[in-house]
Design an enzyme around this catalytic site. Structure first.
Site, PDB file in Angstrom:
ATOM      1  N   LYS A 249       5.925  -2.755   4.559  1.00  0.00           N
ATOM      2  CA  LYS A 249       4.467  -2.905   4.698  1.00  0.00           C
ATOM      3  C   LYS A 249       3.909  -3.795   3.589  1.00  0.00           C
ATOM      4  O   LYS A 249       3.117  -4.699   3.845  1.00  0.00           O
ATOM      5  CB  LYS A 249       3.803  -1.520   4.618  1.00  0.00           C
ATOM      6  CG  LYS A 249       2.302  -1.553   4.432  1.00  0.00           C
ATOM      7  CD  LYS A 249       1.709  -0.166   4.388  1.00  0.00           C
ATOM      8  CE  LYS A 249       1.679   0.465   3.033  1.00  0.00           C
ATOM      9  NZ  LYS A 249       0.649  -0.023   2.097  1.00  0.00           N
ATOM     10  N   ASN A 250       4.343  -3.545   2.358  1.00  0.00           N
ATOM     11  CA  ASN A 250       3.755  -4.253   1.223  1.00  0.00           C
ATOM     12  C   ASN A 250       4.167  -5.716   1.141  1.00  0.00           C
ATOM     13  O   ASN A 250       3.633  -6.470   0.325  1.00  0.00           O
ATOM     14  CB  ASN A 250       4.079  -3.526  -0.092  1.00  0.00           C
ATOM     15  CG  ASN A 250       3.318  -2.212  -0.205  1.00  0.00           C
ATOM     16  OD1 ASN A 250       2.458  -1.925   0.622  1.00  0.00           O
ATOM     17  ND2 ASN A 250       3.635  -1.421  -1.212  1.00  0.00           N
TER      18      ASN A 250
ATOM     19  N   CYS B 161     -10.479   4.849  -3.904  1.00  0.00           N
ATOM     20  CA  CYS B 161      -9.106   5.133  -3.515  1.00  0.00           C
ATOM     21  C   CYS B 161      -8.702   6.534  -3.876  1.00  0.00           C
ATOM     22  O   CYS B 161      -9.138   7.086  -4.870  1.00  0.00           O
ATOM     23  CB  CYS B 161      -8.174   4.160  -4.204  1.00  0.00           C
ATOM     24  SG  CYS B 161      -6.494   4.459  -3.724  1.00  0.00           S
TER      25      CYS B 161
ATOM     26  N   ARG C 249      -8.940   1.974  -8.482  1.00  0.00           N
ATOM     27  CA  ARG C 249      -8.026   0.839  -8.335  1.00  0.00           C
ATOM     28  C   ARG C 249      -8.857  -0.420  -8.468  1.00  0.00           C
ATOM     29  O   ARG C 249      -9.240  -1.034  -7.490  1.00  0.00           O
ATOM     30  CB  ARG C 249      -7.292   0.896  -6.990  1.00  0.00           C
ATOM     31  CG  ARG C 249      -6.171   1.887  -6.992  1.00  0.00           C
ATOM     32  CD  ARG C 249      -5.555   2.040  -5.648  1.00  0.00           C
ATOM     33  NE  ARG C 249      -4.402   1.179  -5.459  1.00  0.00           N
ATOM     34  CZ  ARG C 249      -3.589   1.283  -4.431  1.00  0.00           C
ATOM     35  NH1 ARG C 249      -3.811   2.175  -3.494  1.00  0.00           N
ATOM     36  NH2 ARG C 249      -2.558   0.479  -4.316  1.00  0.00           N
TER      37      ARG C 249
ATOM     38  N   ASP D 174       5.444   4.568  -5.732  1.00  0.00           N
ATOM     39  CA  ASP D 174       5.359   4.993  -4.331  1.00  0.00           C
ATOM     40  C   ASP D 174       6.492   5.948  -3.927  1.00  0.00           C
ATOM     41  O   ASP D 174       6.382   6.650  -2.922  1.00  0.00           O
ATOM     42  CB  ASP D 174       5.375   3.775  -3.393  1.00  0.00           C
ATOM     43  CG  ASP D 174       4.085   2.973  -3.486  1.00  0.00           C
ATOM     44  OD1 ASP D 174       3.129   3.443  -4.123  1.00  0.00           O
ATOM     45  OD2 ASP D 174       4.034   1.867  -2.907  1.00  0.00           O
TER      46      ASP D 174
ATOM     47  N   ARG E 180      -0.300   4.889   8.081  1.00  0.00           N
ATOM     48  CA  ARG E 180      -0.517   3.590   7.423  1.00  0.00           C
ATOM     49  C   ARG E 180       0.802   2.985   6.958  1.00  0.00           C
ATOM     50  O   ARG E 180       0.890   1.775   6.780  1.00  0.00           O
ATOM     51  CB  ARG E 180      -1.445   3.747   6.211  1.00  0.00           C
ATOM     52  CG  ARG E 180      -2.903   3.968   6.583  1.00  0.00           C
ATOM     53  CD  ARG E 180      -3.782   3.929   5.341  1.00  0.00           C
ATOM     54  NE  ARG E 180      -3.321   2.881   4.446  1.00  0.00           N
ATOM     55  CZ  ARG E 180      -3.079   3.042   3.143  1.00  0.00           C
ATOM     56  NH1 ARG E 180      -3.287   4.196   2.575  1.00  0.00           N
ATOM     57  NH2 ARG E 180      -2.660   2.047   2.413  1.00  0.00           N
TER      58      ARG E 180
HETATM   59  C1  UD1 Z   1       0.696  -2.394  -4.826  1.00  0.00           C
HETATM   60  C2  UD1 Z   1       1.233  -1.678  -3.603  1.00  0.00           C
HETATM   61  C3  UD1 Z   1       1.238  -0.171  -3.833  1.00  0.00           C
HETATM   62  C4  UD1 Z   1       2.002   0.163  -5.107  1.00  0.00           C
HETATM   63  C5  UD1 Z   1       1.472  -0.654  -6.283  1.00  0.00           C
HETATM   64  C6  UD1 Z   1       2.292  -0.462  -7.556  1.00  0.00           C
HETATM   65  C7  UD1 Z   1       0.571  -3.118  -1.776  1.00  0.00           C
HETATM   66  C8  UD1 Z   1      -0.268  -3.290  -0.565  1.00  0.00           C
HETATM   67  N1  UD1 Z   1       0.384  -1.982  -2.469  1.00  0.00           N
HETATM   68  O1  UD1 Z   1      -0.651  -1.960  -5.002  1.00  0.00           O
HETATM   69  O2  UD1 Z   1       1.856   0.460  -2.710  1.00  0.00           O
HETATM   70  O3  UD1 Z   1       1.847   1.525  -5.385  1.00  0.00           O
HETATM   71  O4  UD1 Z   1       1.492  -2.062  -5.955  1.00  0.00           O
HETATM   72  O5  UD1 Z   1       3.614  -0.795  -7.330  1.00  0.00           O
HETATM   73  O6  UD1 Z   1       1.404  -3.940  -2.087  1.00  0.00           O
HETATM   74  N2  UD1 Z   1      -5.040  -2.761 -11.946  1.00  0.00           N
HETATM   75  C9  UD1 Z   1      -6.138  -3.066 -12.717  1.00  0.00           C
HETATM   76  N3  UD1 Z   1      -6.905  -4.144 -12.353  1.00  0.00           N
HETATM   77  C10 UD1 Z   1      -6.605  -4.929 -11.273  1.00  0.00           C
HETATM   78  C11 UD1 Z   1      -5.463  -4.613 -10.512  1.00  0.00           C
HETATM   79  C12 UD1 Z   1      -4.699  -3.514 -10.870  1.00  0.00           C
HETATM   80  O7  UD1 Z   1      -6.428  -2.385 -13.684  1.00  0.00           O
HETATM   81  O8  UD1 Z   1      -7.346  -5.882 -11.010  1.00  0.00           O
HETATM   82  C13 UD1 Z   1      -4.199  -1.598 -12.294  1.00  0.00           C
HETATM   83  C14 UD1 Z   1      -4.221  -0.504 -11.205  1.00  0.00           C
HETATM   84  O9  UD1 Z   1      -5.312   0.349 -11.334  1.00  0.00           O
HETATM   85  C15 UD1 Z   1      -2.907   0.175 -11.427  1.00  0.00           C
HETATM   86  C16 UD1 Z   1      -1.980  -0.937 -11.927  1.00  0.00           C
HETATM   87  O10 UD1 Z   1      -2.847  -1.987 -12.350  1.00  0.00           O
HETATM   88  O11 UD1 Z   1      -3.041   1.146 -12.430  1.00  0.00           O
HETATM   89  C17 UD1 Z   1      -1.022  -1.492 -10.901  1.00  0.00           C
HETATM   90  O12 UD1 Z   1      -1.731  -1.840  -9.738  1.00  0.00           O
HETATM   91  P1  UD1 Z   1      -1.252  -3.007  -8.757  1.00  0.00           P
HETATM   92  O13 UD1 Z   1       0.130  -3.449  -9.167  1.00  0.00           O
HETATM   93  O14 UD1 Z   1      -2.316  -4.030  -8.690  1.00  0.00           O
HETATM   94  O15 UD1 Z   1      -1.164  -2.243  -7.375  1.00  0.00           O
HETATM   95  P2  UD1 Z   1      -1.637  -2.748  -5.963  1.00  0.00           P
HETATM   96  O16 UD1 Z   1      -1.361  -4.201  -5.844  1.00  0.00           O
HETATM   97  O17 UD1 Z   1      -2.994  -2.220  -5.680  1.00  0.00           O
END
Ligand code: UD1
Length: 417
Positions: free
Chosen positions: A22-23, A116, A121, A306, A398
């Protein structure tokens, strides 16, 4: 409302095919927007989130066709540059479309993704990086109004956290930017490499994906391309947890073993025998799992956040205590209260969960709190004695396609009504 019923306590034995990630599918579908032409994406799982991505593409003017697990996207002519609020709320990861829409259309309008279940997030890193690439972003009452004069401009970007989504947004935006972009402290997840592989097939010039420094030399245009999405490593980990919780013996097909290194180490600690093959993996579990010791979730190649819920569900049955430290998301232990209804003994304090390990769980009525938390309840239900009833299946749907069918094939008594 649909529910899953599991009559647990059956040892799982047999073969399961693991579907596409999915990701990976979501950012690759977003990337098809950048390709002026027809892209063919194989191994797209039939999930709610993939459906939502297709609806976003169609809203923007793409012509999409689904043939089995193949999605064909013709993005020759776009008619929109906005994502309606309903679609943004349906799928939080729709923020990954921002970089692609802005790069292709020079403007984009969308709302903030909704709150979320895993805690806050934020998307601050996404927005800061896109601003560095020259995108003007105005935030107004939950709306993001974005535009750029001409093309985006390559630059050097340092991410303070190796965010998966932010790295993807930068890859998408920078592929057709003027000049070179370098991402420092980039996410190294396999899904990043998969997205870069697709973009390179479509004519982009990206080097270093999979490492923490990625270089992107912007090209003028991308063309349509064909791509097969990588296997879903979290689905593989979930089925392995189900095997380990039931003392089972499963052969997983269509897996990429090298993406599972950290997870395999924990299953070995739990006493499971692991036999990796070429795109297959066999797990043979002891009658009762051993403690997994301490599991700390980390960015890839560390233990994936995950996979934490299914692994924790398995360890509730272990012959000793285990500790889980959640380093990625603040609020990822909600499902533990549901496990407690089944007799699990888990104490949560902030980001740490201590699991005592009990000899047996008993079936109960529980609710899926989020996607992977829902998967944890399925794992526990498969091992528990009696019937487990799970509702709020929209979370599970999902991310898991053919869940009940796959598990039935290997001996589970599971049905949806
Ligand atoms: C993606 C995956 C999700 C997985 C996660 C971590 C998808 C669709 N989802 O989510 O399944 O659990 O990676 O492997 O691919 N953060 C910030 N600011 C930002 C962005 C992120 O502070 O602008 C923080 C988040 O709150 C979190 C950490 O960074 O604590 C990691 O998040 P991120 O790697 O961005 O996860 P996603 O891309 O949302």
């Amino acid at each position: 409302m649909a529910k899953i019923y599991i009559e647990g306590g059956r040892r799982l034995e047999g073969e399961i095919r693991v579907h596409g990630a999915k990701n990976s599918a979501l950012p690759v579908l977003a990337a098809t927007l950048l390709c002026r032409g027809v892209s063919v994406i194989h191994n797209c799982p039939p999930l709610l989130d993939v459906g939502a991505s297709i609806r976003i593409l169609e809203h923007l003017g793409c012509i999409c066709q689904r043939e089995g697990s193949t999605v064909i996207v013709d993005s020759t002519a776009l008619t929109g540059m906005d994502i309606p609020d309903t679609l943004m709320r349906e799928m939080r990861s729709s923020i990954v479309f921002l970089g692609a829409i802005a790069a292709r259309c020079g403007q984009a309008r969308l709302s903030f993704p909704g709150g979320c279940e895993l805690g806050p997030r934020p998307i601050d890193l996404h927005l800061a990086a896109l601003r560095q690439l020259g995108l003007t972003i105005e935030e107004d009452h939950g709306l993001l109004d974005c535009r750029v004069e001409g093309r985006l401009r390559g630059t050097s970007i340092h991410l303070s956290i190796p965010s998966v989504g932010a790295t993807e947004n930068i890859l998408l935006a920078a592929s057709t930017a003027r000049g070179r972009t370098v991402i420092h402290n980039a996410a190294r997840e396999p899904e990043i490499s998969d997205l870069a592989d697709f973009l390179n097939r479509a004519g982009a010039c990206i080097r270093g994906a999979g490492s923490d420094v990625i270089e992107i030399d912007g090209v003028y245009d991308l063309h349509g391309a064909e791509h097969t999405v990588i296997p879903d490593r979290i689905i593989a980990a979930t089925y392995m947890a189900a095997a380990a919780a039931t003392g089972g013996d499963l052969l997983l097909r269509d897996v990429e073993v090298s993406h599972l290194t950290a997870v395999l180490d924990s299953f070995r600690t739990a006493g499971c025998r692991i036999e990796p093959g070429l795109h297959t993996l066999r797990i043979t579990a002891p009658r009762r799992p051993h403690s997994v010791g301490t599991v700390r979730t980390m960015a890839y190649p560390g233990f994936p956040t995950d996979a934490q819920p299914p692994m924790l569900a398995m360890s509730t049955l272990a012959d000793g205590p285990s500790v889980f430290v959640e380093n990625i998301f603040e609020n990822r232990f909600k499902y533990v209260d549901e496990l407690a209804r089944m007799g699990a003994r888990v104490k949560v304090e902030g980001r740490v969960a201590v699991v005592e390990g009990v000899p047996a769980l008993s079936g109960a009525t529980v609710s899926a709190t989020d996607l992977r938390g829902g998967a944890a309840l399925v794992v526990a239900g498969l091992a528990a004695s009696g019937v487990t009833e799970i509702d709020e299946l929209r979370h599970i749907d999902r991310g898991y396609a053919d869940l009940e069918e796959s598990l039935r094939q290997v001996g589970a008594n599971i049905k949806r009504e």
